[in-house]
Design a protein around this motif. Sequence first.
Motif, PDB file in Angstrom:
ATOM      1  N   MET A 322       0.828  -1.219   0.000  1.00 51.39           N
ATOM      2  CA  MET A 322       0.000   0.000   0.000  1.00 51.39           C
ATOM      3  C   MET A 322       0.864   1.271   0.000  1.00 51.39           C
ATOM      4  SD  MET A 322      -3.171  -1.093   2.334  1.00 51.39           S
ATOM      5  CE  MET A 322      -4.362   0.171   2.322  1.00 51.39           C
ATOM      6  N   VAL A 323       1.957   1.228   0.751  1.00 50.30           N
ATOM      7  CA  VAL A 323       2.869   2.374   0.778  1.00 50.30           C
ATOM      8  C   VAL A 323       3.406   2.616  -0.624  1.00 50.30           C
ATOM      9  CG1 VAL A 323       5.169   3.109   1.575  1.00 50.30           C
ATOM     10  CG2 VAL A 323       3.487   2.260   3.225  1.00 50.30           C
ATOM     11  N   LYS A 324       3.796   1.518  -1.291  1.00 50.50           N
ATOM     12  CA  LYS A 324       4.347   1.635  -2.648  1.00 50.50           C
ATOM     13  C   LYS A 324       3.323   2.222  -3.616  1.00 50.50           C
ATOM     14  CE  LYS A 324       5.960  -1.803  -5.249  1.00 50.50           C
ATOM     15  NZ  LYS A 324       6.417  -3.173  -5.450  1.00 50.50           N
ATOM     16  N   GLU A 325       2.115   1.695  -3.554  1.00 54.48           N
ATOM     17  CA  GLU A 325       1.040   2.194  -4.430  1.00 54.48           C
ATOM     18  C   GLU A 325       0.806   3.690  -4.191  1.00 54.48           C
ATOM     19  OE1 GLU A 325      -0.876   0.747  -6.860  1.00 54.48           O
ATOM     20  OE2 GLU A 325       0.439  -1.001  -6.704  1.00 54.48           O
ATOM     21  N   SER A 326       0.777   4.081  -2.911  1.00 53.99           N
ATOM     22  CA  SER A 326       0.441   5.469  -2.576  1.00 53.99           C
ATOM     23  C   SER A 326       1.532   6.443  -3.002  1.00 53.99           C
ATOM     24  CB  SER A 326       0.191   5.598  -1.068  1.00 53.99           C
ATOM     25  OG  SER A 326       1.405   5.464  -0.354  1.00 53.99           O
ATOM     26  N   LEU A 327       2.778   5.937  -3.145  1.00 54.96           N
ATOM     27  CA  LEU A 327       3.893   6.839  -3.488  1.00 54.96           C
ATOM     28  C   LEU A 327       4.168   6.887  -4.994  1.00 54.96           C
ATOM     29  CD1 LEU A 327       6.316   6.046  -0.507  1.00 54.96           C
ATOM     30  CD2 LEU A 327       4.769   7.988  -0.747  1.00 54.96           C
ATOM     31  N   LYS A 328       3.305   6.238  -5.773  1.00 60.12           N
ATOM     32  CA  LYS A 328       3.468   6.253  -7.245  1.00 60.12           C
ATOM     33  C   LYS A 328       3.567   7.671  -7.828  1.00 60.12           C
ATOM     34  CE  LYS A 328       2.002   1.812  -9.055  1.00 60.12           C
ATOM     35  NZ  LYS A 328       0.876   0.992  -9.522  1.00 60.12           N
ATOM     36  N   LEU A 330       5.260   9.978  -6.963  1.00 56.43           N
ATOM     37  CA  LEU A 330       6.629  10.504  -6.874  1.00 56.43           C
ATOM     38  C   LEU A 330       7.551   9.954  -7.960  1.00 56.43           C
ATOM     39  CD1 LEU A 330       7.172  10.558  -2.996  1.00 56.43           C
ATOM     40  CD2 LEU A 330       6.563  12.450  -4.493  1.00 56.43           C
ATOM     41  N   GLY A 331       7.031   9.062  -8.787  1.00 54.34           N
ATOM     42  CA  GLY A 331       7.807   8.626  -9.952  1.00 54.34           C
ATOM     43  C   GLY A 331       8.612   7.354  -9.738  1.00 54.34           C
ATOM     44  N   ASP A 332       9.060   6.775 -10.875  1.00 55.51           N
ATOM     45  CA  ASP A 332       9.723   5.461 -10.867  1.00 55.51           C
ATOM     46  C   ASP A 332      11.051   5.449 -10.130  1.00 55.51           C
ATOM     47  OD1 ASP A 332       7.607   4.495 -12.234  1.00 55.51           O
ATOM     48  OD2 ASP A 332       8.548   4.550 -14.218  1.00 55.51           O
ATOM     49  N   ASP A 333      11.818   6.544 -10.237  1.00 52.72           N
ATOM     50  CA  ASP A 333      13.133   6.556  -9.573  1.00 52.72           C
ATOM     51  C   ASP A 333      12.968   6.446  -8.058  1.00 52.72           C
ATOM     52  OD1 ASP A 333      14.189   6.820 -12.034  1.00 52.72           O
ATOM     53  OD2 ASP A 333      14.821   8.920 -11.843  1.00 52.72           O
ATOM     54  N   TYR A 334      12.020   7.212  -7.543  1.00 55.21           N
ATOM     55  CA  TYR A 334      11.760   7.185  -6.101  1.00 55.21           C
ATOM     56  C   TYR A 334      11.314   5.787  -5.674  1.00 55.21           C
ATOM     57  CZ  TYR A 334      10.070   8.820  -1.515  1.00 55.21           C
ATOM     58  OH  TYR A 334       9.875   9.002  -0.165  1.00 55.21           O
ATOM     59  N   GLU A 539      -1.821  17.925  -7.732  1.00 52.88           N
ATOM     60  CA  GLU A 539      -2.531  18.782  -8.687  1.00 52.88           C
ATOM     61  C   GLU A 539      -1.733  19.047  -9.959  1.00 52.88           C
ATOM     62  OE1 GLU A 539      -3.690  22.240  -6.449  1.00 52.88           O
ATOM     63  OE2 GLU A 539      -5.197  21.130  -5.286  1.00 52.88           O
ATOM     64  N   GLU A 540      -0.396  19.238  -9.798  1.00 48.85           N
ATOM     65  CA  GLU A 540       0.440  19.622 -10.947  1.00 48.85           C
ATOM     66  C   GLU A 540       1.128  18.445 -11.630  1.00 48.85           C
ATOM     67  OE1 GLU A 540       3.557  22.675 -10.690  1.00 48.85           O
ATOM     68  OE2 GLU A 540       2.485  23.364  -8.910  1.00 48.85           O
ATOM     69  N   GLY A 541       1.385  17.405 -10.833  1.00 51.36           N
ATOM     70  CA  GLY A 541       2.112  16.256 -11.398  1.00 51.36           C
ATOM     71  C   GLY A 541       3.591  16.508 -11.580  1.00 51.36           C
ATOM     72  N   GLU A 542       4.119  16.085 -12.744  1.00 47.56           N
ATOM     73  CA  GLU A 542       5.561  16.014 -13.008  1.00 47.56           C
ATOM     74  C   GLU A 542       6.403  17.243 -12.596  1.00 47.56           C
ATOM     75  OE1 GLU A 542       9.007  14.093 -13.820  1.00 47.56           O
ATOM     76  OE2 GLU A 542       7.010  13.276 -13.518  1.00 47.56           O
ATOM     77  N   TYR A 548      10.234  18.716  -6.026  1.00 44.09           N
ATOM     78  CA  TYR A 548      10.297  18.033  -4.725  1.00 44.09           C
ATOM     79  C   TYR A 548      11.520  17.107  -4.647  1.00 44.09           C
ATOM     80  CZ  TYR A 548       9.219  14.968  -0.851  1.00 44.09           C
ATOM     81  OH  TYR A 548       9.318  14.240   0.317  1.00 44.09           O
ATOM     82  N   ILE A 549      11.788  16.366  -5.715  1.00 42.31           N
ATOM     83  CA  ILE A 549      12.962  15.477  -5.719  1.00 42.31           C
ATOM     84  C   ILE A 549      14.233  16.328  -5.595  1.00 42.31           C
ATOM     85  CG2 ILE A 549      14.272  13.740  -7.029  1.00 42.31           C
ATOM     86  CD1 ILE A 549      11.618  12.582  -6.006  1.00 42.31           C
TER      87      ILE A 549
END
Length: 596
Positions: A322-328, A330-334, A539-542, A548-549
């Motif tokens: 669930m943690v993994k799903e919820s952090l999607k 933040l992108g693949d690298d994260y 809201e903004e996405g990428e 943030y990264i």
Amino acid sequence: MNQLPKRKDVALEHRWNLEDLFPNQQAWDKEYQLVKDDLKEIGRFEGKLNDPAAIKKCFELEDKISLHTERLYVYANMKHHEDMADPTYQALSDKSKKLSVEANEAMSFISPEILSLTDEQLHKLVENPELSFYKRTLEEMIRQKQHVLSKTEEALLAQVGNLSQAPGTIFGMLNNADLKFPKVKNEHGEEIELTHGRYIQFLESKDREVRKQAFEAMYSTYAKQKNTLAATLAANVTKNIFYAKARKYPSTLEMSLFGDNIKKEVYTNLIDAIHESLPLMYRYMELRKKLLKVDELHMYDLFAPLVDEYKMDITFPEAKQMVKESLKPLGDDYLGILQEGFDNRWIDIYENEGKRNGAYSWGAYGTHPYVLLNHKDNLNSMFTLTHEMGHALHSYLSDVNQPYRYAQYTIFLAEVASTLNEALLMDYMLKKSTDKKEKMYLLTYYMDQFRTTVFRQTMFAEFEKIIHEKAEQGESLTPQLLSQIYYDLNVLYYGKGMVVDQDIEMEWARIPHFYNSFYVYKYATGFSAATSFAKQILEEGEPAVQRYIGFLKSGGSDYSINILKRAGVDMSSPEPIKQAMSVFKELLEQMEALAK
């Protein structure tokens, strides 16, 4: 299974892999000896730090000693935390602590010696290309210089250091050892002794009489010691005023903010923005009253469950998923780094006999971070997992992208990444939930985090500001004055729809954070910054993700406010607090709709 397993019986895959830090004890001993040798070496620079080449060599050795000392310390203490009763690692932990003290003492001459140079010499060092890597260090020294005293005065202040800990030590003894609380009847009519640990459990009781009794018992106990406790807190404020005057700061508040280079406005903006949002808090209290079906809402009703027994069983593998799903978002690298942590034993998962309680993320530069958990199969533990992995990935990305000297982020930034992960997990669960009861349970959980982390910590911050200002103006901090200020703040923060019981006026007497002055506001700013980031990401996405990264990769390479600003969160303005409050409002509206 009530019996906790012994450490040696814990399955390998449930234990962290500390061999990544030191493969064995011999490797630790060897590195310990290296540090000992380097400590003899560093003393040779004393009296020679007026030449760029010598300063550069000295800084390089300082970094080397600090890094190795940190590695030794972290390993020894994490081994100790696996089983606090194991004498081998108790001894190793002590040995590493002594080494840290020794290292700090051996290197303590560096700053004062460089600062004894003239302003002209210092500015030449800053501009020297040979020292370009250390430019930030030197600039920070120059910024601090105006508050550094002469060698003799500094030595005198260092001696006062032990005295200055007295108010906090006395409070700790009184609060943890000497105060005895009465017995309180629980839901089954059994008399149970009230303790700090059981207090919140009593306040979470469904039985209102139990809550009321615990609340009154807690504060009447403090009220009996009000003169001593007021004198202790006043002594702590006096100590702060002494240091502020000695070090030539305009006020105690500005002295506390100076280290992080934070302007007073950040502190006052927080208080002002929360004052503006208090009508939302009043609405939440009205809703609490309605859901609890009571005529009057009292202070002892703040932790009462709003949803009848709702249990969520979540195993550790389910929590990870669930943690993994919820952090999607933040992108693949994260997600890739997160998975690496899950797969390669960064985490010590379950409780065992003698293991340190609680949870944390820790580690040493050059090796991946580690996370200690005491996982139970519930919602709280899943939030703890995402919280600690937020810290871990912040440290990982800072370490990979910054040199050792600039990798460590400040406490002001520390709670942002962990709280952001919690915000994304909550958003994911709320969107996924179809069960009305589950949704209400989740919303209550989140709303109470806002209440305790943003509103309550801001109220604490305001209390600290008021009592320091009064003392600076020469007023005496009597128990009556402290109680009056504290009571009035509760009326302001909770509103007219709430019965602010007189007993709450003694709550100031039990808050240990007041002995670490002007610290609590960081909980509120960190939570607000994280909520603002989460809102932008969803809201903004990428573009927001990239900013943030970038924040996570910055470590301590600049001042905290600048790092956040570049990432799109300007804490010198009230905007992030307002964004956090708009999220609070949305959650409140969802709860009000469900309550109809």
